[in-house]
Design an enzyme around this catalytic site. Structure first.
Site, PDB file in Angstrom:
ATOM      1  N   LYS A 112      37.624  49.800  42.784  1.00  0.00           N
ATOM      2  CA  LYS A 112      36.293  49.494  42.250  1.00  0.00           C
ATOM      3  C   LYS A 112      35.204  50.239  43.015  1.00  0.00           C
ATOM      4  O   LYS A 112      34.230  50.694  42.418  1.00  0.00           O
ATOM      5  CB  LYS A 112      36.035  47.976  42.263  1.00  0.00           C
ATOM      6  CG  LYS A 112      36.860  47.214  41.218  1.00  0.00           C
ATOM      7  CD  LYS A 112      36.402  45.768  41.056  1.00  0.00           C
ATOM      8  CE  LYS A 112      37.119  45.108  39.872  1.00  0.00           C
ATOM      9  NZ  LYS A 112      36.678  43.726  39.629  1.00  0.00           N
ATOM     10  N   LYS A 195      45.277  49.096  34.038  1.00  0.00           N
ATOM     11  CA  LYS A 195      45.218  47.739  33.490  1.00  0.00           C
ATOM     12  C   LYS A 195      43.994  47.579  32.596  1.00  0.00           C
ATOM     13  O   LYS A 195      42.958  48.206  32.814  1.00  0.00           O
ATOM     14  CB  LYS A 195      45.221  46.704  34.611  1.00  0.00           C
ATOM     15  CG  LYS A 195      43.868  46.335  35.153  1.00  0.00           C
ATOM     16  CD  LYS A 195      43.944  45.093  36.046  1.00  0.00           C
ATOM     17  CE  LYS A 195      42.538  44.612  36.387  1.00  0.00           C
ATOM     18  NZ  LYS A 195      42.065  43.501  35.567  1.00  0.00           N
ATOM     19  N   LYS A 198      37.846  43.972  32.280  1.00  0.00           N
ATOM     20  CA  LYS A 198      36.507  43.704  31.751  1.00  0.00           C
ATOM     21  C   LYS A 198      35.525  44.730  32.250  1.00  0.00           C
ATOM     22  O   LYS A 198      34.673  45.205  31.514  1.00  0.00           O
ATOM     23  CB  LYS A 198      36.018  42.320  32.216  1.00  0.00           C
ATOM     24  CG  LYS A 198      36.599  41.166  31.439  1.00  0.00           C
ATOM     25  CD  LYS A 198      35.842  39.882  31.790  1.00  0.00           C
ATOM     26  CE  LYS A 198      36.714  38.942  32.598  1.00  0.00           C
ATOM     27  NZ  LYS A 198      36.439  38.983  34.028  1.00  0.00           N
TER      28      LYS A 198
HETATM   29  P1  ATP Z   1      36.941  42.596  36.209  1.00  0.00           P
HETATM   30  O1  ATP Z   1      37.160  43.973  35.649  1.00  0.00           O
HETATM   31  O2  ATP Z   1      35.507  42.108  36.160  1.00  0.00           O
HETATM   32  O3  ATP Z   1      37.601  42.387  37.539  1.00  0.00           O
HETATM   33  P2  ATP Z   1      39.208  41.462  34.919  1.00  0.00           P
HETATM   34  O4  ATP Z   1      39.475  41.915  33.540  1.00  0.00           O
HETATM   35  O5  ATP Z   1      40.033  42.025  36.023  1.00  0.00           O
HETATM   36  O6  ATP Z   1      37.660  41.652  35.167  1.00  0.00           O
HETATM   37  P3  ATP Z   1      39.141  38.892  36.190  1.00  0.00           P
HETATM   38  O7  ATP Z   1      38.114  37.881  35.837  1.00  0.00           O
HETATM   39  O8  ATP Z   1      38.965  39.677  37.443  1.00  0.00           O
HETATM   40  O9  ATP Z   1      39.293  39.883  34.935  1.00  0.00           O
HETATM   41  O10 ATP Z   1      40.578  38.208  36.241  1.00  0.00           O
HETATM   42  C1  ATP Z   1      40.887  36.991  35.561  1.00  0.00           C
HETATM   43  C2  ATP Z   1      42.391  36.849  35.473  1.00  0.00           C
HETATM   44  O11 ATP Z   1      42.902  37.783  34.510  1.00  0.00           O
HETATM   45  C3  ATP Z   1      43.135  37.156  36.773  1.00  0.00           C
HETATM   46  O12 ATP Z   1      44.167  36.206  36.931  1.00  0.00           O
HETATM   47  C4  ATP Z   1      43.719  38.525  36.565  1.00  0.00           C
HETATM   48  O13 ATP Z   1      44.902  38.731  37.301  1.00  0.00           O
HETATM   49  C5  ATP Z   1      44.002  38.478  35.072  1.00  0.00           C
HETATM   50  N1  ATP Z   1      44.031  39.817  34.480  1.00  0.00           N
HETATM   51  C6  ATP Z   1      42.979  40.678  34.428  1.00  0.00           C
HETATM   52  N2  ATP Z   1      43.334  41.800  33.795  1.00  0.00           N
HETATM   53  C7  ATP Z   1      44.641  41.657  33.439  1.00  0.00           C
HETATM   54  C8  ATP Z   1      45.574  42.479  32.741  1.00  0.00           C
HETATM   55  N3  ATP Z   1      45.230  43.672  32.293  1.00  0.00           N
HETATM   56  N4  ATP Z   1      46.824  42.019  32.541  1.00  0.00           N
HETATM   57  C9  ATP Z   1      47.184  40.792  32.986  1.00  0.00           C
HETATM   58  N5  ATP Z   1      46.359  39.967  33.659  1.00  0.00           N
HETATM   59  C10 ATP Z   1      45.087  40.380  33.877  1.00  0.00           C
HETATM   60 MG    MG Z   2      39.493  41.594  38.036  1.00  0.00          MG
END
Ligand code: ATP
Ligand code: MG
Length: 332
Positions: A112, A195, A198
């Site tokens: 990040k 991955k 968001k």
């Molecule tokens: P950001 O990019 O803001 O970090 P994010 O998409 O990674 O957002 P988080 O809110 O950080 O989402 O994570 C929430 C949950 O979703 C965590 O348990 C994380 O491991 C899971 N998660 C996030 N992205 C994935 C993915 N691509 N596949 C499986 N699990 C995911």
């Molecule tokens: Mg995340």
């Protein structure tokens, strides 16, 4: 009952299928078998720069989606992290137990911060995993259901719990990660080696729970697939098609083998068209329920206030015993 804690950041207008399949989906059945604490982690959401009005809105949208996918405030403790000040307070103590080098090895920070550039990277982003450790340890969680991307942070949490226990006396439960292998990493539609995220996926790389199914269908149609034309499950050689199969299987309940057999002799276009339909059917009721919760923000806020009270009933005594163990003088 074993205790569970997990959280999700209010960093977007919608959760995506990675969030759902990697985490949220597993949170729902755990309400029956575990003592469950789920939070919208707004303290984490200010580590990359944010807009205040948007954060407030996204915090409610996040809570509404959590309810819409099946979290039930009668059966779990659902709350907003900043409503429980003990998270930030315990994080400070944990900051003082963490080595710079140790925190510097966190891959999420490296990724990040590399994307943001050094000038825009905050110290908050650096200490993010330490706050996450505090989130978990505050509730003596036995298990933490998360996606694969959180494994390293969980390892740090375990190390910090053990370090505190050895230094100051047994206080914390050392938590186990709960990562469901099949859906632990849903990948970006446009870059099937990264991955789905968001904050770092492009809009076309995401399938969002709250987006118009027609738009999702378009994205699925333009998803990067692999050379060759055969529909087989091979995450190494065919990460794009394999990701679509994983999503399809998880949402439809059909096994990957069943799907591979059913699409024998068919093309990527057929698979994508059918997956788009499965996604549309899946998101429709979630969208309806989310909107219904958002129609009554007063009720939503009241429910979150009750959640925060329940969370504080555990968090306050934990922090008190931590302060005592580390030698803070109790207020007279
Ligand atoms: P950001 O990019 O803001 O970090 P994010 O998409 O990674 O957002 P988080 O809110 O950080 O989402 O994570 C929430 C949950 O979703 C965590 O348990 C994380 O491991 C899971 N998660 C996030 N992205 C994935 C993915 N691509 N596949 C499986 N699990 C995911
Ligand atoms: Mg995340």
């Amino acid at each position: 009952r074993p205790r569970v804690l997990s959280g999700i950041q209010p960093t977007a207008d919608s959760f995506h299928l990675g969030n759902y399949l990697g985490a949220l989906r597993n949170w729902v059945p755990m309400q029956e078998t575990h003592d469950t604490f789920y939070c919208v982690v707004d303290l984490h959401a200010i580590t990359m720069g944010h807009d205040p009005a948007l954060l407030r809105k996204r915090t409610r949208i996040s809570a509404a989606q959590m309810l819409a996918v099946g979290l039930d405030p009668e059966r779990c403790t659902l709350f907003v992290q900043s409503h429980v000040p003990e998270h930030a307070q315990l994080a400070w103590v944990m900051n003082c137990l963490t080595g710079m080098g140790e925190a510097g090895r966190m891959v999420q920070f490296k990724d990040k911060s590399a994307k943001q550039g050094a000038d825009r990277t905050t110290v908050g982003l650096f200490t993010y995993p330490i706050l996450q450790a505090a989130d978990i340890l505050l509730y003596h969680a036995d298990a933490v259901p998360v996606g694969e991307d959180q494994r390293q942070h969980l390892e740090l949490t375990r190390d910090l719990a053990q370090r505190f226990n050895t230094t100051f006396g047994r206080t914390f439960t050392v938590p186990q990660p709960f990562i469901v292998k099949d859906t632990a990493k849903i990948t970006d539609l446009q870059d099937p080696t990264a991955k789905m995220s968001k904050s770092s996926s492009t809009p076309n790389g995401l399938i969002e729970l709250l987006e118009d199914p027609a738009r999702a269908a378009k994205k699925i149609r333009s998803a990067v697939t692999d050379t060759g034309r055969e529909i087989i499950f091979d995450p190494e050689q065919k990460p794009g098609v394999s990701n679509l199969l994983t999503i399809y299987s998880a949402l439809s309940g059909r096994t990957i083998e069943e799907l591979v057999a059913a699409y024998d002799g068919k093309g990527y276009g057929d698979l994508k068209k059918d997956l788009a339909e499965v996604v549309a059917e899946f998101v429709k009721p979630i969208q309806q329920r989310t909107n219904a919760y958002l129609d009554d923000p007063g009720q939503l806020d009241k429910m979150l206030a009750i959640g925060a009270e329940k969370a504080r009933a555990v968090a306050v005594p934990t922090l008190r015993s931590v302060y005592d163990r580390i030698g803070f003088l109790a207020p007279g």
